[in-house]
Design a protein around this motif. Structure first.
Motif, PDB file in Angstrom:
ATOM      1  N   GLU A  24       1.039  -1.178   0.034  1.00 53.35           N
ATOM      2  CA  GLU A  24       0.002  -0.067   0.097  1.00 53.35           C
ATOM      3  C   GLU A  24       0.920   1.290  -0.043  1.00 53.35           C
ATOM      4  OE1 GLU A  24      -3.784  -1.636   2.480  1.00 53.35           O
ATOM      5  OE2 GLU A  24      -2.100  -0.834   3.598  1.00 53.35           O
ATOM      6  N   SER A  25       1.969   0.958   0.870  1.00 52.01           N
ATOM      7  CA  SER A  25       2.692   2.392   0.945  1.00 52.01           C
ATOM      8  C   SER A  25       3.476   2.663  -0.396  1.00 52.01           C
ATOM      9  CB  SER A  25       3.797   2.103   2.064  1.00 52.01           C
ATOM     10  OG  SER A  25       4.707   3.245   2.058  1.00 52.01           O
ATOM     11  N   VAL A  26       4.012   1.510  -0.968  1.00 49.86           N
ATOM     12  CA  VAL A  26       4.752   1.628  -2.211  1.00 49.86           C
ATOM     13  C   VAL A  26       3.743   2.172  -3.582  1.00 49.86           C
ATOM     14  CG1 VAL A  26       5.897   0.391  -4.219  1.00 49.86           C
ATOM     15  CG2 VAL A  26       6.469  -0.097  -1.760  1.00 49.86           C
ATOM     16  N   LEU A  27       2.457   1.759  -3.376  1.00 47.63           N
ATOM     17  CA  LEU A  27       1.601   2.435  -4.572  1.00 47.63           C
ATOM     18  C   LEU A  27       1.400   3.515  -4.247  1.00 47.63           C
ATOM     19  CD1 LEU A  27       0.196   0.571  -6.672  1.00 47.63           C
ATOM     20  CD2 LEU A  27      -1.828   0.186  -5.204  1.00 47.63           C
ATOM     21  N   HIS A  28       1.049   4.196  -2.987  1.00 46.51           N
ATOM     22  CA  HIS A  28       0.831   5.256  -2.679  1.00 46.51           C
ATOM     23  C   HIS A  28       1.955   6.381  -3.224  1.00 46.51           C
ATOM     24  CE1 HIS A  28      -0.034   9.001  -0.404  1.00 46.51           C
ATOM     25  NE2 HIS A  28       1.242   9.165   0.102  1.00 46.51           N
ATOM     26  N   TYR A  29       3.147   5.697  -2.694  1.00 46.75           N
ATOM     27  CA  TYR A  29       4.234   6.795  -3.553  1.00 46.75           C
ATOM     28  C   TYR A  29       4.269   6.638  -5.041  1.00 46.75           C
ATOM     29  CZ  TYR A  29       6.435   7.567   1.190  1.00 46.75           C
ATOM     30  OH  TYR A  29       6.765   7.871   2.515  1.00 46.75           O
ATOM     31  N   ALA A  30       4.182   5.498  -5.507  1.00 50.36           N
ATOM     32  CA  ALA A  30       4.107   5.499  -6.768  1.00 50.36           C
ATOM     33  C   ALA A  30       3.195   6.212  -7.565  1.00 50.36           C
ATOM     34  CB  ALA A  30       3.733   4.022  -7.462  1.00 50.36           C
ATOM     35  N   ARG A  31       2.056   6.468  -7.049  1.00 51.09           N
ATOM     36  CA  ARG A  31       1.009   7.298  -7.597  1.00 51.09           C
ATOM     37  C   ARG A  31       1.490   8.953  -7.321  1.00 51.09           C
ATOM     38  NH1 ARG A  31      -3.337   4.444  -4.849  1.00 51.09           N
ATOM     39  NH2 ARG A  31      -4.383   2.985  -6.248  1.00 51.09           N
TER      40      ARG A  31
END
Ligand SMILES: O=C(O)c1cc(=O)[nH]c(=O)n1[C@@H]1O[C@H](COP(=O)(O)O)[C@@H](O)[C@H]1O
Length: 238
Positions: A141-148
């Protein structure tokens, strides 16, 4: 087009770096120069590697106030490197500033270096992230948030572990670069890396580029190990 295998040149000095590169004869590589070499040798190390025709990922992981990052990137854009990076945790304004600096500093007629953002380091576990960084939820979830956030800021992609690649491609699209360190052969030692994967897994999960350091650089026969990793990554006998 071949997906890159980026060799992390994490060596303590120029002599060891040259000795390593000489093992590859005239073969064209893509290499990563990080803090260890760049802080000692500066742009000279980049010139040396570029003269030999290798592609360069300059990994300095910038993380500062937007104006400082912008001006630093303006300078780095003139070094003729192919890829640079920042920490996504620096925020959207900082990432936009990084891009502005790169655009402003790229000499006319040259291509702007690609810029990617580090999400959660591959040495980080969920427990560390929850307890030390006080970020709740899963690593994914954190990685996806940063990716967005990175995509919204206009950057070209992210550094993440292989295990987060398919979610990123699914949610953000295949054109958004995923560069994954933490690569180990099945029998290999993991050292300080926590979210590791083999080159075969990286290929199957659609990673755009892998970063490999010690599995090659610390091997008894680095050239042979390089070929082994490359075969596994490309899925063909070389
Ligand atoms: O930005 C990076 O390149 C990076 C991000 C990350 O999350 N994890 C990570 O290991 N790296 C870099 O990738 C390389 C991995 O090296 P090895 O663990 O020796 O294969 C090192 O040079 C790290 O600095």
């Amino acid at each position: 087009m071949r997906k890159p295998l980026i060799i992390a040149l994490d060596f303590p000095n120029m002599e060891k770096t040259k000795h390593f590169l000489d093992l590859f004869g005239g073969e064209q590589l893509v290499v990563k120069v990080g803090m260890e070499l760049y802080y000692q040798y500066g742009p000279g190390i980049i010139d040396y590697i570029k003269e030999q025709g290798h592609g360069v990922f300059l990994d300095l992981k910038l993380h500062d106030i937007p104006n400082t990052v912008k001006q630093a990137m303006r300078g780095l854009a003139g070094l003729n490197v192919d890829l640079v990076n920042v920490h996504a945790a620096g925020g959207a304004n900082m990432m936009e500033a990084a891009l502005e600096g790169l655009v402003a500093g790229t000499p006319a007629g040259q291509e702007r270096p690609r810029c990617i953002a580090v999400t959660q380091l591959t040495s980080t576990t969920k427990e560390q992230m929850n307890e030390e960084q006080r970020i709740i939820g899963s690593i994914e979830e954190s990685v996806l948030h940063y990716a967005r956030l990175t995509e919204c800021a206009g950057l070209d992609g992210v550094v993440c572990s292989t295990h987060e690649v398919s979610r990123i491609h699914e949610r953000i699209g295949k054109g958004f670069l995923t560069v994954t360190p933490g690569i180990r052969m099945a029998e290999g030692e993991t050292h300080d890396q926590k979210r590791v994967a083999t080159p075969e897994q990286a290929r199957r999960l659609g990673t755009d580029a892998i970063v490999v350091g010690r599995s090659i650089t610390a091997a008894e026969n680095p050239y042979q190990s390089y070929k082994k990793v490359l075969e596994a990554w490309e899925g063909v006998k070389i």
